[in-house]
Design a protein around this motif. Structure first.
Motif, short mmCIF file in Angstrom:
data_model
loop_
_atom_site.label_atom_id
_atom_site.label_comp_id
_atom_site.label_asym_id
_atom_site.label_seq_id
_atom_site.Cartn_x
_atom_site.Cartn_y
_atom_site.Cartn_z
N ASP A 74 0.82 -1.21 0.00
CA ASP A 74 0.00 0.00 0.00
C ASP A 74 0.86 1.27 0.00
N TRP A 75 1.91 1.28 0.82
CA TRP A 75 2.78 2.46 0.88
C TRP A 75 3.57 2.62 -0.42
N ASP A 76 4.03 1.52 -1.00
CA ASP A 76 4.75 1.63 -2.27
C ASP A 76 3.83 2.12 -3.38
N LEU A 77 2.57 1.72 -3.35
CA LEU A 77 1.61 2.22 -4.34
C LEU A 77 1.36 3.72 -4.14
N ALA A 79 3.55 5.81 -2.98
CA ALA A 79 4.77 6.47 -3.49
C ALA A 79 4.72 6.60 -5.00
N LEU A 80 4.34 5.53 -5.68
CA LEU A 80 4.27 5.56 -7.15
C LEU A 80 3.20 6.55 -7.61
N ALA A 81 2.05 6.55 -6.96
CA ALA A 81 0.98 7.48 -7.35
C ALA A 81 1.43 8.93 -7.19
N ALA A 82 2.11 9.23 -6.11
CA ALA A 82 2.60 10.60 -5.89
C ALA A 82 3.63 10.97 -6.96
N ALA A 83 4.53 10.04 -7.28
CA ALA A 83 5.56 10.31 -8.30
C ALA A 83 4.93 10.53 -9.67
N GLU A 84 4.01 9.67 -10.02
CA GLU A 84 3.35 9.81 -11.34
C GLU A 84 2.56 11.11 -11.42
N GLY A 85 1.86 11.45 -10.36
CA GLY A 85 1.11 12.69 -10.33
C GLY A 85 2.02 13.90 -10.43
N TYR A 86 3.14 13.86 -9.73
CA TYR A 86 4.08 14.97 -9.76
C TYR A 86 4.66 15.15 -11.17
N VAL A 87 5.09 14.06 -11.77
CA VAL A 87 5.68 14.15 -13.10
C VAL A 87 4.66 14.65 -14.11
N THR A 88 3.44 14.16 -14.02
CA THR A 88 2.39 14.60 -14.95
C THR A 88 2.10 16.09 -14.78
N GLU A 89 1.95 16.54 -13.53
CA GLU A 89 1.70 17.95 -13.26
C GLU A 89 2.84 18.82 -13.75
N ARG A 90 4.07 18.44 -13.44
CA ARG A 90 5.23 19.26 -13.79
C ARG A 90 5.47 19.25 -15.30
N ALA A 91 5.21 18.13 -15.94
CA ALA A 91 5.38 18.08 -17.39
C ALA A 91 4.40 19.04 -18.05
N ALA A 92 3.16 19.08 -17.56
CA ALA A 92 2.17 20.00 -18.11
C ALA A 92 2.56 21.45 -17.82
N ASP A 93 3.00 21.71 -16.57
CA ASP A 93 3.42 23.07 -16.21
C ASP A 93 4.62 23.51 -17.02
N PHE A 120 11.96 6.25 -10.34
CA PHE A 120 10.98 5.29 -10.87
C PHE A 120 11.47 3.85 -10.91
N PRO A 121 12.70 3.58 -11.34
CA PRO A 121 13.12 2.17 -11.35
C PRO A 121 13.05 1.54 -9.95
N SER A 122 13.45 2.30 -8.96
CA SER A 122 13.41 1.80 -7.58
C SER A 122 11.98 1.60 -7.11
N LEU A 123 11.08 2.52 -7.48
CA LEU A 123 9.68 2.38 -7.10
C LEU A 123 9.08 1.11 -7.71
N HIS A 124 9.34 0.89 -8.99
CA HIS A 124 8.81 -0.30 -9.65
C HIS A 124 9.45 -1.58 -9.11
N LEU A 125 10.73 -1.52 -8.81
CA LEU A 125 11.40 -2.68 -8.22
C LEU A 125 10.82 -3.01 -6.85
N SER A 126 10.55 -1.99 -6.06
CA SER A 126 9.92 -2.21 -4.75
C SER A 126 8.56 -2.87 -4.90
N LEU A 127 7.77 -2.38 -5.85
CA LEU A 127 6.45 -2.98 -6.09
C LEU A 127 6.58 -4.42 -6.56
N ALA A 128 7.55 -4.68 -7.43
CA ALA A 128 7.77 -6.05 -7.89
C ALA A 128 8.10 -6.96 -6.71
#
Length: 181
Positions: A74-77, A79-93, A120-128
């Motif tokens: 749950d915590w790793d998910l 973390a990934l959601a926050a990272a994806e949201g941040y990248v999406t927001e900043r890319a748009a900005d 991101f690689p570490s986040l996905h590795l943690s989820l794996a």
């Protein structure tokens, strides 16, 4: 002379990252419970709408302090959601501010956007790892593919090589577990 608002904001951000770092040091020194307590307190202070970089970093390390594998997932998910949201927001900005300029042309290497992309690689590795521990091997393999793809996008170096080796070790472990089933 009083610090301006930007300086005050930077000091607050630095204090959040400092406190996360202190909790990480406690965890690495073996005080898992106190690390978890401090991270929980800080998570409550940051809140669900707080800085996404802080939420991602905190959630990623909070996962490591969990006793229950489902809580760790749950915590790793988070973390990934926050990272994806941040990248999406900043890319748009960044795209809106810079016109046709890509995100890669924007902030320097110390900018949180670049740091999160390297995370991101570490986040996905943690989820794996979480999914493998919960015997959800198909989900684990899917996260390994994402970890590998994001690691391949990194510059050559020790960090990238370490990630690749960790990905290969987990992949071998998963293949071994699948072969025993």
């Amino acid at each position: 002379m009083q610090p301006d608002r930007h300086q005050q904001g930077a000091a607050v951000e630095d204090s959040v990252l400092t406190r996360i770092g202190q909790a990480i040091m406690l965890h690495r020194a073996g005080d898992r419970e106190e690390a978890r307590n401090r991270l929980t307190e800080l998570w409550d202070e940051i809140g669900p709408h707080g800085d996404a970089f802080h939420r991602c970093t905190l959630a990623h390390y909070m996962a490591d302090t969990q006793d229950d594998p489902k809580d760790e997932l749950d915590w790793d998910l988070k973390a990934l959601a926050a990272a994806e949201g941040y990248v999406t927001e900043r890319a748009a900005d960044t795209g809106a501010a810079l016109g046709a300029t890509s995100v890669a042309d924007g902030p320097g290497p110390r900018h949180p956007l670049i740091a999160l992309r390297a995370f991101f690689p570490s986040l996905h590795l943690s989820l794996a790892t979480d999914y493998a521990g919960l015997d959800r091997l198909a989900d684990a393999r899917a996260q390994l593919l994402r970890a590998r793809a994001s690691a391949n996008a990194l510059a050559d170096g020790e960090y990238r090589q370490g990630l690749r080796e960790a990905i290969e070790r987990l992949e071998s472990r998963i293949d071994g577990e699948a072969g025993r089933s």
